[in-house]
Design an enzyme around this catalytic site. Structure first.
Site, PDB file in Angstrom:
ATOM      1  N   LYS A  59     111.109  10.567   1.657  1.00 16.66           N
ATOM      2  CA  LYS A  59     112.735  11.293   1.036  1.00 16.66           C
ATOM      3  C   LYS A  59     112.434  11.651   2.035  1.00 16.66           C
ATOM      4  O   LYS A  59     114.688  12.394   2.736  1.00 16.66           O
ATOM      5  CB  LYS A  59     112.225  11.836  -0.145  1.00 16.66           C
ATOM      6  CG  LYS A  59     113.522  12.744  -0.555  1.00 16.66           C
ATOM      7  CD  LYS A  59     113.166  13.411  -2.245  1.00 16.66           C
ATOM      8  CE  LYS A  59     112.478  14.451  -1.929  1.00 16.66           C
ATOM      9  NZ  LYS A  59     113.136  15.665  -1.562  1.00 16.66           N
ATOM     10  N   ASN A  60     112.040  12.940   2.585  1.00 18.38           N
ATOM     11  CA  ASN A  60     113.068  14.250   3.550  1.00 18.38           C
ATOM     12  C   ASN A  60     113.191  13.808   4.344  1.00 18.38           C
ATOM     13  O   ASN A  60     113.991  14.556   5.857  1.00 18.38           O
ATOM     14  CB  ASN A  60     112.126  15.144   3.370  1.00 18.38           C
ATOM     15  CG  ASN A  60     111.631  16.358   2.026  1.00 18.38           C
ATOM     16  OD1 ASN A  60     112.769  16.125   0.893  1.00 18.38           O
ATOM     17  ND2 ASN A  60     110.463  16.757   1.406  1.00 18.38           N
ATOM     18  N   CYS A  82     117.133  27.107  -7.373  1.00 18.97           N
ATOM     19  CA  CYS A  82     116.459  25.817  -8.389  1.00 18.97           C
ATOM     20  C   CYS A  82     115.532  26.396  -8.484  1.00 18.97           C
ATOM     21  O   CYS A  82     115.336  27.989  -8.837  1.00 18.97           O
ATOM     22  CB  CYS A  82     116.584  24.527  -7.373  1.00 18.97           C
ATOM     23  SG  CYS A  82     115.557  24.769  -6.289  1.00 18.97           S
ATOM     24  N   ARG A 137     116.432  29.912  -2.619  1.00 18.19           N
ATOM     25  CA  ARG A 137     116.276  29.251  -1.831  1.00 18.19           C
ATOM     26  C   ARG A 137     118.073  29.124  -1.041  1.00 18.19           C
ATOM     27  O   ARG A 137     119.199  28.558  -1.372  1.00 18.19           O
ATOM     28  CB  ARG A 137     116.901  27.236  -1.964  1.00 18.19           C
ATOM     29  CG  ARG A 137     115.523  27.528  -2.454  1.00 18.19           C
ATOM     30  CD  ARG A 137     115.107  26.293  -3.095  1.00 18.19           C
ATOM     31  NE  ARG A 137     114.767  25.248  -1.823  1.00 18.19           N
ATOM     32  CZ  ARG A 137     114.742  23.744  -1.754  1.00 18.19           C
ATOM     33  NH1 ARG A 137     114.342  23.240  -3.334  1.00 18.19           N
ATOM     34  NH2 ARG A 137     113.461  23.022  -1.227  1.00 18.19           N
ATOM     35  N   ASP A 144     104.951  21.508  -0.295  1.00 20.15           N
ATOM     36  CA  ASP A 144     104.858  20.035  -1.146  1.00 20.15           C
ATOM     37  C   ASP A 144     103.828  19.448  -1.935  1.00 20.15           C
ATOM     38  O   ASP A 144     103.864  18.518  -2.810  1.00 20.15           O
ATOM     39  CB  ASP A 144     105.721  19.394  -0.846  1.00 20.15           C
ATOM     40  CG  ASP A 144     107.726  20.065  -0.405  1.00 20.15           C
ATOM     41  OD1 ASP A 144     107.846  20.329  -1.171  1.00 20.15           O
ATOM     42  OD2 ASP A 144     108.269  19.600  -0.159  1.00 20.15           O
ATOM     43  N   ARG A 199     113.493  12.313  -8.712  1.00 24.32           N
ATOM     44  CA  ARG A 199     113.876  12.378  -7.139  1.00 24.32           C
ATOM     45  C   ARG A 199     113.070  12.253  -6.487  1.00 24.32           C
ATOM     46  O   ARG A 199     113.859  11.653  -5.096  1.00 24.32           O
ATOM     47  CB  ARG A 199     114.478  13.881  -7.497  1.00 24.32           C
ATOM     48  CG  ARG A 199     115.326  14.749  -8.876  1.00 24.32           C
ATOM     49  CD  ARG A 199     115.792  16.234  -8.129  1.00 24.32           C
ATOM     50  NE  ARG A 199     115.664  16.660  -7.107  1.00 24.32           N
ATOM     51  CZ  ARG A 199     114.889  17.303  -6.572  1.00 24.32           C
ATOM     52  NH1 ARG A 199     114.155  18.554  -7.412  1.00 24.32           N
ATOM     53  NH2 ARG A 199     114.701  17.626  -4.787  1.00 24.32           N
TER      54      ARG A 199
HETATM   55  C1  UD1 Z   1     112.601  21.145   2.809  1.00 23.73           C
HETATM   56  C2  UD1 Z   1     112.131  20.559   1.759  1.00 23.73           C
HETATM   57  C3  UD1 Z   1     110.847  20.501   1.268  1.00 23.73           C
HETATM   58  C4  UD1 Z   1     109.901  21.435   1.334  1.00 23.73           C
HETATM   59  C5  UD1 Z   1     110.799  22.803   1.968  1.00 23.73           C
HETATM   60  C6  UD1 Z   1     109.886  23.720   2.642  1.00 23.73           C
HETATM   61  C7  UD1 Z   1     113.922  18.740   2.751  1.00 23.73           C
HETATM   62  C8  UD1 Z   1     115.100  17.777   2.095  1.00 23.73           C
HETATM   63  N1  UD1 Z   1     113.184  19.501   1.451  1.00 23.73           N
HETATM   64  O1  UD1 Z   1     113.299  21.964   2.236  1.00 23.73           O
HETATM   65  O2  UD1 Z   1     111.193  19.679   0.074  1.00 23.73           O
HETATM   66  O3  UD1 Z   1     109.786  21.684   0.123  1.00 23.73           O
HETATM   67  O4  UD1 Z   1     111.310  21.675   3.009  1.00 23.73           O
HETATM   68  O5  UD1 Z   1     108.944  22.490   3.182  1.00 23.73           O
HETATM   69  O6  UD1 Z   1     112.777  19.105   3.508  1.00 23.73           O
HETATM   70  N2  UD1 Z   1     115.328  29.867   3.835  1.00 23.73           N
HETATM   71  C9  UD1 Z   1     116.863  30.822   4.019  1.00 23.73           C
HETATM   72  N3  UD1 Z   1     117.180  30.623   4.391  1.00 23.73           N
HETATM   73  C10 UD1 Z   1     117.871  29.754   4.820  1.00 23.73           C
HETATM   74  C11 UD1 Z   1     116.901  28.627   4.778  1.00 23.73           C
HETATM   75  C12 UD1 Z   1     116.000  28.374   3.796  1.00 23.73           C
HETATM   76  O7  UD1 Z   1     116.026  31.980   3.427  1.00 23.73           O
HETATM   77  O8  UD1 Z   1     119.025  29.734   5.340  1.00 23.73           O
HETATM   78  C13 UD1 Z   1     114.049  29.896   2.634  1.00 23.73           C
HETATM   79  C14 UD1 Z   1     114.270  29.515   1.785  1.00 23.73           C
HETATM   80  O9  UD1 Z   1     114.363  30.175   0.809  1.00 23.73           O
HETATM   81  C15 UD1 Z   1     112.397  29.596   1.701  1.00 23.73           C
HETATM   82  C16 UD1 Z   1     111.797  28.918   3.019  1.00 23.73           C
HETATM   83  O10 UD1 Z   1     112.931  29.350   3.918  1.00 23.73           O
HETATM   84  O11 UD1 Z   1     111.460  30.580   1.116  1.00 23.73           O
HETATM   85  C17 UD1 Z   1     111.954  27.910   3.368  1.00 23.73           C
HETATM   86  O12 UD1 Z   1     113.051  27.039   3.179  1.00 23.73           O
HETATM   87  P1  UD1 Z   1     113.307  25.334   4.418  1.00 23.73           P
HETATM   88  O13 UD1 Z   1     112.608  24.871   5.430  1.00 23.73           O
HETATM   89  O14 UD1 Z   1     115.049  25.555   4.409  1.00 23.73           O
HETATM   90  O15 UD1 Z   1     113.419  24.422   2.963  1.00 23.73           O
HETATM   91  P2  UD1 Z   1     113.967  23.519   2.675  1.00 23.73           P
HETATM   92  O16 UD1 Z   1     114.340  23.375   3.942  1.00 23.73           O
HETATM   93  O17 UD1 Z   1     114.967  23.317   1.175  1.00 23.73           O
END
Ligand code: UD1
Length: 422
Positions: free
Chosen positions: A22-23, A116, A121, A305, A397
């Protein structure tokens, strides 16, 4: 709302073929917008999140069909770069569309995907990255308007290796003028898959899988056919379920290298694992051993995850384990549900201290998010008696008919649909 009903206590046994990731599929679908024409993507799982992404792409004017695991996506007819708020709110990953829409249309309007169940996030790193490429960003309440007549390559250092921000920047930079370097980039396998996909369309990207990614912008990209990598989190979920039920399961279509941190943890817990090419065999006949300390961190460390699923195994282990969550602040909600099944877990800040018990007992529990839901299913499979898991739309999902997958491995699990009242 649908529910899963599980009669626990039966070891899982048999062979399973792992679905596409999915990711990896979600950013790849978004990236298809960068090339005008028909892109074909194979091994796309049948999931709610994929449906949402395809609906957004249709709303933008694309034509999309998803049959037998293959998505055929015609992006030529895309005519708007504005993503409706109602669709944005359905899935956080809709934020991936910002980079491709900005690169293709020179502007985009999206909405804050919102918080969420697992934490705040934020998207600040996504926005800072696009700004560094020359985008002007205006935030009007929830609405984000992003414009750039021309995107220009830049050196971007991420203060945290965010998966989504790394992917968004890669997609926007693929069509920018000049070279972009992302340092402290996320190293997840899904980022390597996105690089392979973009390069198959004609992009010039190097370094995915390391913490420095270099993108040499090109003028245009061409549609291609591409196959998504196997889902390491689904594979990991099944591996833990096999171990927790003291079963014997063979997983086909895996990339064992993507699962090395889990394999290491399971071996420490005394689980037998044999790796042979793309096949993983998991077997466990005895009570698992406690694992002193596991900390979730960005890849290649232990993935957030898989935290909730592994917690279930540790609730049944001999001894005390500590599991610390460092990625999302709200990701220990399954603890209360597992406690209702007899688990002995104490939460101290972001750490769960798990004192293993000889057995869990069936109960009615609620999936609070996708992976927590999968963990409760594992707990139900391992528990004595009947477990009812509610709110399973979260599980849908990310797992393609989890009950069908597990029934094939001998689990006694069924889905109950609500009875219409008329
Ligand atoms: C992706 C995965 C999700 C997984 C996560 C961490 C997908 C679709 N989802 O989510 O399944 O749990 O990686 O491995 O690929 N953060 C910030 N600012 C930002 C972006 C992120 O502070 O602009 C923080 C988030 O709040 C969180 C951390 O960084 O605490 C990790 O987030 P991120 O690596 O961005 O996860 P996703 O891409 O949302």
């Amino acid at each position: 709302m649908d529910k899963l009903v599980i009669e626990g206590g039966k070891p899982l046994s048999g062979t399973i073929v792992i679905q596409g990731a999915k990711n990896a599929a979600l950013p790849i679908l978004a990236a298809s917008l960068l090339a005008e024409g028909t892109t074909t993507i194979d091994h796309v799982p049948n999931l709610l999140d994929i449906d949402v992404m395809l609906n957004i792409l249709r709303e933008l004017g694309c034509r999309a069909e998803h049959t037998g695991g293959t998505v055929v996506l015609n992006t030529e007819t895309a005519h708007t770069s504005h993503v409706p708020e109602s669709l944005m709110r359905q899935m956080r990953s809709s934020i991936f569309l910002m980079g491709p829409l900005l690169a293709r249309f020179g502007e985009t309007q999206v909405y804050q995907p919102g918080g969420c169940a697992i934490g705040e996030r934020k998207i600040d790193l996504h926005l800072q990255g696009l700004q560094a490429l020359g985008a002007e960003i205006e935030e009007l309440g929830n609405r984000i308007i992003c414009r750039a007549e021309k995107l220009r390559g830049a050196d971007i250092h991420l203060s945290f290796p965010s998966v989504g921000a790394t992917e968004n920047i890669m997609m926007a930079a693929a069509l920018a003028e000049g070279r972009t370097t992302i340092s402290n980039a996320a190293r997840e396998p899904e980022i390597q898959d996105l690089q392979c996909f973009l390069n198959a369309m004609g992009a010039k990207i190097m370094g995915a899988g390391t913490d420095t990614i270099t993108i040499d912008g090109v003028q245009s990209l061409t549609p291609c056919r591409y196959k998504v990598i196997p889902d390491r989190i689904v594979a990991g979920t099944i591996m833990v379920a096999a171990a927790a039920t003291r079963g014997q399961v063979t997983l086909q279509n895996t990339k064992p290298a993507h699962l090395s941190s889990l394999i290491h943890v399971l071996r420490r817990a005394g689980v037998q694992i044999v790796v042979d090419g793309d096949i993983i065999k998991v077997g466990n006949a005895t009570r698992p051993k406690a694992v002193e300390r596991i900390v979730t961190s960005p890849y290649p460390a232990f993935p957030t995850d898989l935290q909730s699923q592994v917690m279930v195994l540790l609730t049944l282990a001999d001894g005390v384990s500590i599991l610390k969550e460092t990625i999302f602040e709200g990701r220990l909600k399954h603890v209360d549900e597992l406690s209702r099944m007899g688990a002995d877990i104490r939460v101290d800040m972001n750490a769960a201290i798990i004192r293993g018990v000889p057995r869990l007992y069936g109960a009615t529990v609620e999936a609070t998010d996708l992976r927590a839901g999968a963990a409760l299913v594992i707990a139900g499979l391992a528990a004595q008696g009947k477990t009812v898991v509610e709110q399973i739309h979260h599980i849908d999902r990310g797992y393609d008919r989890i009950e069908t997958m597990l029934s094939r491995l001998g689990a006694r699990i069924s889905r109950y649909l609500p009875v219409p009242n008329n």
